[in-house]
Design an enzyme around this catalytic site. Structure first.
Site, PDB file in Angstrom:
ATOM      1  CG  ASP A  67      -0.293  -0.443   2.509  1.00  0.00           C
ATOM      2  OD1 ASP A  67       0.958  -0.536   2.553  1.00  0.00           O
ATOM      3  OD2 ASP A  67      -1.015  -0.680   3.486  1.00  0.00           O
ATOM      4  CG  ASP A 136      -9.141  -0.916  11.784  1.00  0.00           C
ATOM      5  OD1 ASP A 136      -8.178  -1.638  11.404  1.00  0.00           O
ATOM      6  OD2 ASP A 136      -9.520   0.085  11.140  1.00  0.00           O
ATOM      7  CG  HIS A 138      -6.144  -1.822   8.750  1.00  0.00           C
ATOM      8  ND1 HIS A 138      -6.215  -0.888   9.757  1.00  0.00           N
ATOM      9  CD2 HIS A 138      -4.850  -1.801   8.344  1.00  0.00           C
ATOM     10  CE1 HIS A 138      -5.033  -0.335   9.950  1.00  0.00           C
ATOM     11  NE2 HIS A 138      -4.172  -0.881   9.113  1.00  0.00           N
ATOM     12  CD  GLU A 143      -8.856   1.513   7.930  1.00  0.00           C
ATOM     13  OE1 GLU A 143      -9.001   0.540   8.695  1.00  0.00           O
ATOM     14  OE2 GLU A 143      -8.192   2.524   8.232  1.00  0.00           O
TER      15      GLU A 143
HETATM   16  C1  GLP Z   1      -0.549   0.236   8.608  1.00  0.00           C
HETATM   17  C2  GLP Z   1      -0.196  -0.613   7.381  1.00  0.00           C
HETATM   18  C3  GLP Z   1      -0.530  -2.067   7.587  1.00  0.00           C
HETATM   19  C4  GLP Z   1      -0.010  -2.536   8.938  1.00  0.00           C
HETATM   20  C5  GLP Z   1      -0.653  -1.728  10.033  1.00  0.00           C
HETATM   21  C6  GLP Z   1      -0.233  -2.171  11.424  1.00  0.00           C
HETATM   22  O1  GLP Z   1      -1.868   0.636   8.623  1.00  0.00           O
HETATM   23  N1  GLP Z   1      -0.862  -0.135   6.201  1.00  0.00           N
HETATM   24  O2  GLP Z   1       0.036  -2.831   6.533  1.00  0.00           O
HETATM   25  O3  GLP Z   1      -0.281  -3.901   9.102  1.00  0.00           O
HETATM   26  O4  GLP Z   1      -0.258  -0.382   9.849  1.00  0.00           O
HETATM   27  O5  GLP Z   1       0.996  -1.613  11.741  1.00  0.00           O
HETATM   28  P1  GLP Z   1       1.892  -2.015  12.982  1.00  0.00           P
HETATM   29  O6  GLP Z   1       2.552  -3.274  12.596  1.00  0.00           O
HETATM   30  O7  GLP Z   1       2.867  -0.892  13.120  1.00  0.00           O
HETATM   31  O8  GLP Z   1       0.993  -2.154  14.137  1.00  0.00           O
END
Ligand code: GLP
Length: 260
Positions: A67, A136, A138, A143
């Protein structure tokens, strides 16, 4: 879905790196799906170490980011392209031209999204997709409410995700509202998905994705339909799972030849 509960990030990183190393030995031109966020960072550290120490070779591999934020200027340190380069690909010998990400600064966003899907297909599809999960539920930036058949497209972020990600920016106001993300359908096409979650703040999302109903309210729950999904957890992230003992027992007694 296989759930593996380990003591901490170091053990998770080693197991994930074992699977990636094995893939690269079997298929040197493997296509890796790359996640950002903090969860995969120990995996990238371990891969960089094995490249340095053991010569783990990425010279024919390629990588596709999940992304990207929309509207950050190219080269912005928090653009996911820069994060992927800094945290992983610049530390191993993947050729820079083999590292791809959706173009969040494209003038024609729908065309950029289609081009990204075509690039993944032209590379032969993703062999191993590394994933984190948002609080959440995702995955990538899909989302709650995302279509299970979605492909790469523009999405709006939920406020909670902007707040979660504000730690990477100077202030919440600097976190973009829009992103490009591989769809849930795109992610489901990967041959193996490996989701990493650590820390108590992920316990509820992990419970929902592993043991909840498959529902768009928890986008990661679609992984229950994936034929080869591995969920790597530390004890804190696994703390709300009903069947934690069963997952431990299964993994502890697994035939060694099976790998993950
Ligand atoms: C962002 C990314 C996701 C990732 C999420 C959780 O939103 N787009 O790919 O999984 O964060 O991040 P973290 O691993 O820092 O909790």
């Amino acid at each position: 879905m296989e759930v593996v509960i380990l003591n901490g990030s170091k053990q998770i990183a080693q197991l994930a790196a074992d699977a990636i190393g094995e893939l690269l030995r079997r298929k040197p031109d493997a296509v890796l799906g790359l996640a950002t966020g903090s969860s995969p960072l120990p995996v990238y550290d371990e891969l960089a170490l094995r490249h340095e120490r053991d010569g783990l070779d990425f010279s024919r591999a390629s990588g596709f980011a999940l992304d990207e934020y929309v509207g950050l200027p190219p080269g912005h340190p928090e653009s996911y392209r820069e994060v992927v380069l800094r945290e992983f690909t610049n530390r191993v010998n993947i050729r820079p031209e083999n590292v791809h990400g959706p173009d969040g600064s494209a003038a024609d966003i729908p065309a950029a999204c289609s081009a990204y899907e075509e690039a993944i297909a032209a590379a032969g599809g993703v062999d191993l997709q590394i994933l984190g999960v948002g609080t959440d539920g995702h995955i990538a930036f899909n989302e709650p409410g995302s279509s299970f058949t979605s492909r790469t497209r523009i999405k709006s972020l939920i406020e909670q995700t902007r707040r979660d990600n504000a730690r990477f920016f100077d202030s919440l106001a600097d976190v973009p509202h829009h992103v490009l993300t591989q769809g849930l359908g795109t992610i489901m096409d990967a041959r193996h998905v490996m989701l990493v979650a650590t820390g108590a703040q992920k316990a509820q999302a992990v419970r929902d994705l592993v043991e909840g109903p498959v529902s768009a309210i928890c986008p990661a729950s679609i992984l229950q339909f994936h034929p080869h999904a591995t969920v790597l957890l530390d004890e804190a992230a696994a703390s709300a799972l009903k069947l934690a003992d069963f997952y431990r027992h299964t993994y502890d007694n697994k035939p060694a030849w099976q790998g993950i």
